[in-house]
Scaffold this active site. Structure first.
Site, PDB file in Angstrom:
ATOM      1  N   HIS A 188       3.790   9.024   0.794  1.00 37.43           N
ATOM      2  CA  HIS A 188       2.934   7.964   1.320  1.00 37.43           C
ATOM      3  C   HIS A 188       1.779   8.545   2.122  1.00 37.43           C
ATOM      4  O   HIS A 188       0.648   8.060   2.050  1.00 37.43           O
ATOM      5  CB  HIS A 188       3.758   7.024   2.216  1.00 37.43           C
ATOM      6  CG  HIS A 188       4.630   6.087   1.447  1.00 37.43           C
ATOM      7  ND1 HIS A 188       5.824   5.628   1.924  1.00 37.43           N
ATOM      8  CD2 HIS A 188       4.480   5.535   0.217  1.00 37.43           C
ATOM      9  CE1 HIS A 188       6.372   4.818   1.031  1.00 37.43           C
ATOM     10  NE2 HIS A 188       5.584   4.754  -0.001  1.00 37.43           N
ATOM     11  N   ARG A 290      -2.032  -4.030  -7.209  1.00 38.14           N
ATOM     12  CA  ARG A 290      -0.691  -4.126  -6.624  1.00 38.14           C
ATOM     13  C   ARG A 290      -0.565  -5.473  -5.919  1.00 38.14           C
ATOM     14  O   ARG A 290      -1.268  -5.730  -4.947  1.00 38.14           O
ATOM     15  CB  ARG A 290      -0.460  -3.005  -5.613  1.00 38.14           C
ATOM     16  CG  ARG A 290      -0.575  -1.600  -6.175  1.00 38.14           C
ATOM     17  CD  ARG A 290      -0.321  -0.594  -5.046  1.00 38.14           C
ATOM     18  NE  ARG A 290      -0.338   0.780  -5.516  1.00 38.14           N
ATOM     19  CZ  ARG A 290      -1.401   1.561  -5.522  1.00 38.14           C
ATOM     20  NH1 ARG A 290      -2.563   1.063  -5.088  1.00 38.14           N
ATOM     21  NH2 ARG A 290      -1.342   2.797  -5.943  1.00 38.14           N
ATOM     22  N   ARG A 326      -0.246  -5.685 -11.761  1.00 42.04           N
ATOM     23  CA  ARG A 326       1.188  -5.384 -11.812  1.00 42.04           C
ATOM     24  C   ARG A 326       1.928  -6.467 -11.042  1.00 42.04           C
ATOM     25  O   ARG A 326       1.651  -6.702  -9.875  1.00 42.04           O
ATOM     26  CB  ARG A 326       1.479  -4.020 -11.181  1.00 42.04           C
ATOM     27  CG  ARG A 326       2.969  -3.647 -11.237  1.00 42.04           C
ATOM     28  CD  ARG A 326       3.222  -2.272 -10.656  1.00 42.04           C
ATOM     29  NE  ARG A 326       3.029  -2.235  -9.212  1.00 42.04           N
ATOM     30  CZ  ARG A 326       3.021  -1.116  -8.496  1.00 42.04           C
ATOM     31  NH1 ARG A 326       3.160   0.053  -9.072  1.00 42.04           N
ATOM     32  NH2 ARG A 326       2.846  -1.174  -7.177  1.00 42.04           N
ATOM     33  N   GLU A 416       6.886   4.506 -16.750  1.00 38.75           N
ATOM     34  CA  GLU A 416       7.222   5.326 -15.586  1.00 38.75           C
ATOM     35  C   GLU A 416       8.677   5.768 -15.597  1.00 38.75           C
ATOM     36  O   GLU A 416       9.144   6.430 -14.678  1.00 38.75           O
ATOM     37  CB  GLU A 416       6.893   4.581 -14.291  1.00 38.75           C
ATOM     38  CG  GLU A 416       7.372   3.150 -14.262  1.00 38.75           C
ATOM     39  CD  GLU A 416       6.735   2.342 -13.137  1.00 38.75           C
ATOM     40  OE1 GLU A 416       6.164   2.940 -12.198  1.00 38.75           O
ATOM     41  OE2 GLU A 416       6.815   1.101 -13.190  1.00 38.75           O
ATOM     42  N   ASN A 439       3.366   8.736 -10.730  1.00 36.93           N
ATOM     43  CA  ASN A 439       4.165   8.999  -9.528  1.00 36.93           C
ATOM     44  C   ASN A 439       5.653   8.906  -9.831  1.00 36.93           C
ATOM     45  O   ASN A 439       6.428   9.830  -9.569  1.00 36.93           O
ATOM     46  CB  ASN A 439       3.813   8.007  -8.416  1.00 36.93           C
ATOM     47  CG  ASN A 439       2.362   8.080  -7.990  1.00 36.93           C
ATOM     48  OD1 ASN A 439       1.601   8.893  -8.486  1.00 36.93           O
ATOM     49  ND2 ASN A 439       1.980   7.227  -7.063  1.00 36.93           N
ATOM     50  N   ASP A 440       6.062   7.771 -10.377  1.00 35.22           N
ATOM     51  CA  ASP A 440       7.477   7.592 -10.690  1.00 35.22           C
ATOM     52  C   ASP A 440       7.887   8.379 -11.932  1.00 35.22           C
ATOM     53  O   ASP A 440       9.007   8.880 -12.005  1.00 35.22           O
ATOM     54  CB  ASP A 440       7.799   6.104 -10.880  1.00 35.22           C
ATOM     55  CG  ASP A 440       8.033   5.400  -9.546  1.00 35.22           C
ATOM     56  OD1 ASP A 440       8.702   5.988  -8.676  1.00 35.22           O
ATOM     57  OD2 ASP A 440       7.545   4.270  -9.363  1.00 35.22           O
ATOM     58  N   ARG A 450       9.981  11.640  -4.545  1.00 30.11           N
ATOM     59  CA  ARG A 450       8.595  11.925  -4.180  1.00 30.11           C
ATOM     60  C   ARG A 450       8.373  11.961  -2.675  1.00 30.11           C
ATOM     61  O   ARG A 450       7.348  12.432  -2.205  1.00 30.11           O
ATOM     62  CB  ARG A 450       7.660  10.887  -4.801  1.00 30.11           C
ATOM     63  CG  ARG A 450       8.007   9.464  -4.433  1.00 30.11           C
ATOM     64  CD  ARG A 450       7.284   8.453  -5.269  1.00 30.11           C
ATOM     65  NE  ARG A 450       5.957   8.187  -4.755  1.00 30.11           N
ATOM     66  CZ  ARG A 450       5.265   7.082  -5.065  1.00 30.11           C
ATOM     67  NH1 ARG A 450       5.776   6.191  -5.908  1.00 30.11           N
ATOM     68  NH2 ARG A 450       4.077   6.889  -4.568  1.00 30.11           N
ATOM     69  N   CYS A 487      -2.457   4.995 -14.286  1.00 29.62           N
ATOM     70  CA  CYS A 487      -2.821   4.502 -12.959  1.00 29.62           C
ATOM     71  C   CYS A 487      -2.120   5.239 -11.828  1.00 29.62           C
ATOM     72  O   CYS A 487      -2.184   4.817 -10.680  1.00 29.62           O
ATOM     73  CB  CYS A 487      -2.519   3.008 -12.839  1.00 29.62           C
ATOM     74  SG  CYS A 487      -0.769   2.584 -13.020  1.00 29.62           S
TER      75      CYS A 487
END
Length: 562
Positions: A188, A290, A326, A416, A439-440, A450, A487
């Site tokens: 984060h 988001r 999303r 993902e 990311n995922d 992560r 993304c």
């Protein structure tokens, strides 16, 4: 590494220089055996009010910061109000333990319990410690941990780690850069640093040993940290940084390779507050809207009217452009009071999350889809809606049907989960488009949380296994005539953006501040060069080797200092 040179992972590009200021966040531990005066109920209420005050402060910080920080801090505020934590505090206070000590011990028990269960939140040590320290400080009447007030000059912030509450309110005019000893490139803190445009290096061994006041030069691109550099070196670095900004400003227009192959460059947004920065950076649309910001930090879901107004603001701002929405991605590190998992989960990251949660709460999805459909009416935005955490063809088909019922003709899924990438051809047959979430995808492909700084070496989207999965998804989408955007945070890496274009990704979405660098990198290389870079990276046997091999095929990156 010499004593005056340190190295970490560059996570937010640019050069920063100034005196080191170490952020000491630790609040003294309340004495063991500390007892209250006998009124357990009054002491319990005191602890409860402190946690509520901390939650309110975190939420207010998120509202002031806006963007991705709002979502992160809202989730952290919910952790402060967790009923399980409150129950442990009440039990300890009932045994005579003072409120500060009860809060301190409760967080210890809570964290141990989560770690023992393999919980996804166990890796968020900085977040948990931050809430604990703020609550104890409130109860003890101590100053809250935070940044230095009114610094005389821009400084380099040095810390063991930074909680999201620290990072969210960093003032780029006051903080030249920051360096942390822990943390990973997809944490984060790293994400927020990129959104703020503050040069940052994480995972830098020895950072906390930098003496306060030492002049430090930070390179957020390479991860180099130079202590007490010569004036000429500082001048050279800052001049190169300014020259690069000037050069990037000359590259305008839609994203495309040097030979004209279009790669639309879109922005990741969290709500209306992110519109202006995205438009200023030349975003061609929104690749990841988001919607969590409307749902976090509340006991009930937002009303239909609240949702519609927020969605319409984004749709109208990007009139005539693509806006990929999303739907609510709840679960794991984003738990919601009104969407509890149907049963206790030993590992929420692998549990009821994303589209799986909607199977238990179809009315919440139906309300959101209806609000999106109504918000889109009368606007010219090309609205596309996608589901998070899709693993199977059946889940993709179920979501497509739900969108069609709501009057939303363009629906897709996020890639993902490795299973979705491996069977992308089957999923493409029942959905309209893909959007790859690196990311995922990276953390699941390499089984590396992560948020776990100790696993930063594995949290690298350059790993050839991750690139293989991206290639599978892009190839399947092309064969089916589908769009395949990307993304995840990896899109903000100029070299990796070129590789993704070479793999067949059709659009890239990222934090607004990253758009100029990616636009310039694509504009300096042909599609064939991007394909050669992609092939070289996939042929490598490690993330580091893949990065080096790709950059060798992309010579203009060195000219642009990217």
């Amino acid at each position: 590494m010499s004593a005056d040179r340190l190295a970490g992972v560059g996570v937010s590009p640019g050069a920063g220089y100034g005196p080191a200021h170490r952020l000491v966040r630790e609040i003294p531990e309340p004495p063991r055996g500390s007892r209250h005066g006998g009124d357990a109920e009054a002491e319990r209420r005191r602890a409860e009010r402190a946690l509520e005050q901390v939650a309110a402060d975190l939420s207010a910080r998120g509202d002031r910061a806006g963007g991705e920080a709002r979502d992160v801090l809202a989730a952290q505020a919910m952790m402060a109000l967790d009923p399980g934590l409150a129950s442990v505090v009440a039990e300890l206070v009932g045994q005579g333990v003072s409120a500060p000590r009860a809060v301190f011990e409760a967080f210890g028990k809570y964290r141990d319990l989560l770690a023992g269960a393999g919980d996804y939140l166990a890796g968020r040590v900085a977040d948990l410690d931050d809430i604990r320290d703020r609550a104890v400080a409130t109860l003890e009447g101590l100053p809250l941990p935070g940044l230095p007030p009114d610094p005389p000059e821009p400084y380099v912030l040095v810390a063991r780690d930074l909680a999201p509450a620290d990072t969210a309110l960093l003032d780029p005019a006051a903080v030249a850069a920051f360096v942390t000893e822990e943390g990973g490139p997809t944490s984060h803190t790293a994400i927020l640093a990129r959104s703020l445009g503050v040069p940052a290096v994480v995972g830098c061994a020895g950072a906390t040993a930098i003496p306060p006041g030492t002049r430090v030069l930070v390179d957020g691109s390479t991860g180099a940290v130079r202590l007490s550099p010569a004036e000429e070196e500082v001048a050279r670095a800052m001049r190169a940084d300014a020259d690069q900004d000037a050069l990037l400003a000359t590259v305008t227009g839609p994203g495309a390779t040097a030979d004209g192959h279009a790669v639309p460059l879109l922005a990741n947004v969290g709500g209306p507050a992110d519109i202006a920065p995205a438009l200023a950076a030349g975003a061609e649309g929104v690749g990841l809207f988001r919607t969590e910001f409307l749902f976090l930090d509340r006991e009930d879901p937002p009303t239909w009217e609240e949702q519609q107004d927020a969605y319409r603001a984004v749709f109208e701002a990007f009139s005539g452009s693509r806006v990929v929405v999303r739907v609510l991605d709840a679960g794991a590190d984003k738990p919601l009071d009104f969407l509890p998992p149907p049963a206790p989960e030993p590992n929420p990251a692998l549990g009821e999350r994303g589209v799986r949660m909607f199977r238990h709460y179809p009315d919440v999805l139906a309300a959101q889809l209806d609000a999106l459909a109504r918000a889109a009416e009368g606007t010219s935005a090309r609205v596309q809606v996608m589901a998070p955490m899709v693993a199977t063809v059946e889940e993709a088909a179920w979501f497509t049907d739900a969108c069609r019922t709501a009057g939303l003709p363009s629906s897709g899924v996020m890639i993902e989960i490795p299973a979705a990438a491996l069977r992308a051809a089957d999923i493409a047959a029942v959905t309209g488009f893909f959007s790859i979430g690196t990311n995922d995808l990276t953390q699941y492909a390499l089984a590396a949380d992560r948020e776990a700084g100790a696993l930063a070496g594995l949290q690298d989207p350059w790993h050839p296994a991750v690139l293989d999965l991206v290639a599978l998804a892009a190839s399947a989408a092309a064969a089916a005539g589908r769009e395949c955007g990307l993304c995840g945070e990896a899109a903000a890496d100029p070299a990796l953006a070129c590789v993704f274009a070479g793999l067949g990704v059709t659009s890239l979405s990222m934090a607004a501040l990253a758009l100029p660098r990616v636009r310039a990198a694509l504009a300096r290389h042909t599609l064939d060069a991007c394909r050669r870079a992609a092939a070289a990276a996939r042929a490598a046997n490690s993330a580091a080797a893949a990065r080096a091999a790709a950059r060798a095929e992309l010579p203009a990156l060195a000219e642009l200092s990217l």
